[in-house]
Design a protein around this motif. Structure first.
Motif, mmCIF file in Angstrom:
data_model
loop_
_atom_site.group_PDB
_atom_site.id
_atom_site.type_symbol
_atom_site.label_atom_id
_atom_site.label_comp_id
_atom_site.label_asym_id
_atom_site.label_seq_id
_atom_site.Cartn_x
_atom_site.Cartn_y
_atom_site.Cartn_z
ATOM 1 N N ARG A 1 38.594 -95.567 9.304
ATOM 2 C CA ARG A 1 36.833 -96.452 7.823
ATOM 3 C C ARG A 1 35.717 -97.125 7.776
ATOM 4 O O ARG A 1 35.406 -97.418 8.706
ATOM 5 N N LEU A 2 35.068 -96.756 7.040
ATOM 6 C CA LEU A 2 33.155 -97.610 7.028
ATOM 7 C C LEU A 2 33.858 -98.829 7.191
ATOM 8 O O LEU A 2 34.796 -99.639 6.066
ATOM 9 N N PRO A 3 33.085 -99.424 7.811
ATOM 10 C CA PRO A 3 33.146 -100.851 7.719
ATOM 11 C C PRO A 3 33.474 -102.085 6.868
ATOM 12 O O PRO A 3 33.851 -102.964 6.387
ATOM 13 N N GLY A 4 32.117 -101.034 5.734
ATOM 14 C CA GLY A 4 32.444 -102.407 4.472
ATOM 15 C C GLY A 4 33.838 -102.229 3.492
ATOM 16 O O GLY A 4 34.076 -102.885 2.980
ATOM 17 N N LYS B 1 31.189 -90.071 19.791
ATOM 18 C CA LYS B 1 31.140 -90.555 20.993
ATOM 19 C C LYS B 1 31.428 -91.817 21.111
ATOM 20 O O LYS B 1 31.241 -92.590 21.910
ATOM 21 N N GLU B 2 30.670 -92.585 20.502
ATOM 22 C CA GLU B 2 30.040 -93.561 20.629
ATOM 23 C C GLU B 2 30.368 -94.574 20.147
ATOM 24 O O GLU B 2 30.515 -95.508 19.393
ATOM 25 N N GLU C 1 29.822 -103.013 15.661
ATOM 26 C CA GLU C 1 28.975 -103.322 15.050
ATOM 27 C C GLU C 1 29.403 -103.236 12.945
ATOM 28 O O GLU C 1 29.700 -104.166 12.678
ATOM 29 N N GLN C 2 31.460 -102.962 13.310
ATOM 30 C CA GLN C 2 32.153 -102.598 13.156
ATOM 31 C C GLN C 2 32.705 -104.543 12.871
ATOM 32 O O GLN C 2 33.131 -104.769 11.753
ATOM 33 N N LEU C 3 32.672 -105.087 13.638
ATOM 34 C CA LEU C 3 33.413 -106.373 14.106
ATOM 35 C C LEU C 3 31.962 -106.995 13.122
ATOM 36 O O LEU C 3 32.503 -108.213 12.250
ATOM 37 N N GLU C 4 31.551 -106.752 13.562
ATOM 38 C CA GLU C 4 29.570 -107.575 12.860
ATOM 39 C C GLU C 4 29.811 -107.565 11.584
ATOM 40 O O GLU C 4 29.505 -109.085 10.831
ATOM 41 N N ILE C 5 30.196 -106.696 10.707
ATOM 42 C CA ILE C 5 29.861 -106.465 9.183
ATOM 43 C C ILE C 5 31.605 -106.909 8.632
ATOM 44 O O ILE C 5 31.520 -107.669 7.973
ATOM 45 N N HIS D 1 21.766 -104.471 9.907
ATOM 46 C CA HIS D 1 20.670 -102.623 10.305
ATOM 47 C C HIS D 1 20.871 -102.402 11.629
ATOM 48 O O HIS D 1 20.600 -103.031 11.847
ATOM 49 N N GLY D 2 21.823 -101.948 12.044
ATOM 50 C CA GLY D 2 22.288 -101.434 13.202
ATOM 51 C C GLY D 2 22.028 -100.389 13.557
ATOM 52 O O GLY D 2 21.074 -99.197 12.364
ATOM 53 N N THR D 3 22.628 -99.868 14.695
ATOM 54 C CA THR D 3 22.354 -97.722 15.108
ATOM 55 C C THR D 3 23.415 -97.365 14.131
ATOM 56 O O THR D 3 22.919 -96.347 13.652
ATOM 57 N N TYR D 4 24.461 -98.292 13.384
ATOM 58 C CA TYR D 4 25.191 -96.679 13.185
ATOM 59 C C TYR D 4 26.332 -97.401 11.399
ATOM 60 O O TYR D 4 25.944 -96.336 11.057
ATOM 61 N N TYR D 5 25.470 -98.558 11.470
ATOM 62 C CA TYR D 5 25.736 -98.850 9.322
ATOM 63 C C TYR D 5 24.255 -99.512 9.358
ATOM 64 O O TYR D 5 23.848 -100.212 10.314
#
Length: 307
Positions: free
Chosen positions: A80-83, A122-123, A130-134, A150-154
């Motif tokens: 699932r997307l974090p949002g 892979k990452e 990033e998911q936890l932070e979001i 504004h991260g590397t993946y999200y």
């Protein structure tokens, strides 16, 4: 010591079966009902009638139960997307009246991703961070304000950060065996650290690493709850233990070595060894979900001694 019931529905369970286990969990005085988040059976079982979705299941149980905590060990960060996840969990928390907990992990089972067309990046660990932070950031954003990331993946811009959960703060669980990155992640984001399917000795070592990481992050090690997840197989006598072991395709000696198995007194003694490591919560992995008598025995002769 809190005892929580932990289920693996991908091995084969309908929603009605899970509902029966959750109601027994509540009626028998256990602390919580948790479930895994998988879409494909593991091992040689057929997994029929097929998978159930973790958060759809918990939404249903939120309306069918009144007291027990409800959560995941662990929600797969790849699913699932974090949002979207933040919205889903907050809604289920509202539906339950504030009884939800979120265990969030990186995701690891590549075959289920292939089976259902889910990307398997892979990452995964960097994405999990990033998911936890979001997710935690969205929930913590004050009403009327917006959240940006504004991260590397999200990338999130001007999110209204809604809906809000019923709880002021939904407890977040992080777990795993990793010696450095996992403790650091737990120290930053977790309310609880869970050690899955590990020995007493390995648990003690990992809990010490998490405590050290928490201190380095400016938290007290006592800020976190420490817990274990262990398979359970209890019987009134050796024959009953053997019958229950056979029902889940396991050997008694192996279960005694790697889990909580044997007579009630044997299981209480072993739980005591985990308590000495600082663990205050055990997730009992129940693999035969039709054997509600097993839960009754654990409640009457194991849980009663611990409380």
């Amino acid at each position: 010591m809190d005892l929580r019931i932990f289920t693996e529905p991908q091995q084969g369970a309908t929603y009605d079966t899970l509902l029966a286990v959750a109601k027994a969990t509540e009626d028998l005085g256990f602390d919580a009902f948790f479930r895994s988040d998988h879409y494909l059976r593991m091992g040689t079982v057929d997994g029929l009638p097929g998978p159930t979705d973790a958060w759809i299941t918990l939404a249903g149980l939120a309306r069918e139960t009144k007291r027990i905590r409800l959560g995941t060990l662990m929600t797969a960060g790849t699913f699932r997307l974090p949002g979207v996840l933040a919205i889903q969990v907050a809604q289920v928390d509202q539906m339950s009246g504030g009884r939800v907990e979120l265990g969030l992990g990186a995701g690891w089972f590549e075959e289920e991703h292939k089976a259902y067309g889910i990307p398997f990046p892979k990452e995964k660990f960097a994405r999990l961070e990033e998911q936890l932070e979001i997710v935690t950031g969205l929930w913590a954003t004050d009403p009327g304000k917006t959240f940006d990331f504004h991260g590397t993946y999200y990338d999130l811009t001007d999110s209204p950060a809604l809906p809000k959960p019923a709880q002021r703060k939904i407890p977040v669980l992080v777990g795993g065996h990793g010696p450095s990155r996992t403790p650091r992640l737990a120290a930053r984001y977790a309310d609880e650290f869970n050690m899955p399917f590990a020995s007493v000795e390995d648990s003690a070592r990992q809990f010490a690493r998490v405590r050290a990481a928490a201190e380095e992050a400016g938290r007290s090690g006592d800020d976190l709850t420490y817990s274990n997840a262990l398979v359970v197989c209890v019987g009134r006598d050796e024959a009953e233990v053997a019958r229950r072991a056979a029902a889940i395709g396991r050997e008694v000696d192996e279960l005694k070595l790697n889990g909580l198995a044997g007579s009630p007194s044997e299981v209480v003694d072993k739980i005591g060894r985990y308590a000495e490591t600082g663990s205050s919560r055990i997730y009992l992995q129940v693999l035969d979900l039709d054997d509600l008598d097993h839960l009754e025995l654990i409640s009457a002769q194991v849980q009663s001694q611990l409380s």
